[in-house]
Scaffold this active site. Structure first.
Site, PDB file in Angstrom:
ATOM      1  CB  ALA A 240      -0.927  -0.008   1.212  1.00  0.00           C
ATOM      2  CE1 TYR A 241       5.369   5.552   2.798  1.00  0.00           C
ATOM      3  CE2 TYR A 241       7.135   4.115   2.043  1.00  0.00           C
ATOM      4  CZ  TYR A 241       6.712   5.335   2.516  1.00  0.00           C
ATOM      5  OH  TYR A 241       7.615   6.359   2.701  1.00  0.00           O
ATOM      6  CB  ALA A 242       5.321   0.388  -2.820  1.00  0.00           C
TER       7      ALA A 242
END
Length: 244
Positions: free
Chosen positions: A151-153
């Protein structure tokens, strides 16, 4: 000091953003220390800059709120007469395998990392003066594909896309737009939730065999934000010690 460059740095009360703010100040720029909620920490950064002979003010803003962001840029206008440099270091991190990700955490993270970056980029595109620079913060995980960072990437992949497009949209304005993509960096945000074994493993991945430091990242951002980086435009600089 009419010829002094003026920088707005978000997420500047701690971590990489804090070091970017102090590094830009050492390079002679006046700095607006943008912060989300920790006023005490932001004032500490201002005090550190002014004690060293620099110029700085603190300004609170939710980067995803367009009214807050407009007020943040207004603070730069009122204190220093305009904006030449914008570094968007504000960000949120939630680690989880994609199959187990809490969607509320996803929404919170994407509100800051995607919407917030877009709002900052939009205001910067409207206000940064000729000869200026916009620097966004991404992550090397976009290219490294570490499990748990899906999700962060994904949110930072969006930041990279808008960075490269904005650089082209500002044709003729003499404003550069780039992103810095740190690898594992020794900040409070990085250490949170990681055991010693994980930290040691990540530190050994670069050929330089250490974690990055906030100063490592700040120096790259300062180069892109300064006169020496004027011929670098529309790029993502992966500052990660050589992790492949």
């Amino acid at each position: 000091m009419a010829d002094q460059r003026v920088a707005v740095v978000t997420g500047a009360s701690r971590g990489i953003g804090r070091t970017i703010a102090t590094t830009l100040a050492k390079a002679g720029q006046a700095v607006v220390v943008g912060y989300a909620g920790n006023e005490t920490a932001a004032k500490e950064v201002v005090d550190q800059i002014t004690a060293a002979g620099g110029r700085a003010v603190a300004a609170q803003a939710d980067v995803a709120d367009e009214r807050d962001v407009a007020a943040l840029f207004d603070a730069a206008d009122e204190a220093f007469g305009g904006v030449d440099v914008v570094v968007n270091s504000a960000g949120r991190l939630a680690l989880s395998p994609i199959a187990e990700l809490d969607l509320d955490a996803l929404d919170d993270m994407h509100r800051t990392n995607i919407r917030g970056s877009f709002v900052i980029a939009r205001e910067a595109a409207r206000r940064v003066r000729s000869g200026g620079a916009i620097v966004m913060l991404s992550t090397s995980v976009v290219g490294l594909q570490f499990p748990g960072y899906g999700a962060y990437a994904a949110s930072k992949g969006a930041v990279e896309a808008m960075t490269l497009i904005l650089a082209r949209e500002l044709r003729g304005r003499d404003v550069t737009v780039n992103a810095v993509a740190p690898g594992p960096t020794a900040t409070e945000l990085f250490f949170d939730g990681k055991d010693e074994q994980t930290i040691e493993r990540l530190a050994k991945q670069p050929p330089l065999e250490r974690l990055g430091t906030p100063a490592d990242i700040a120096e790259v951002a300062a180069f892109l934000a300064g006169t020496g980086g004027r011929w670098v435009n529309g790029q993502v600089v992966r500052a990660n010690g050589g992790i492949i």
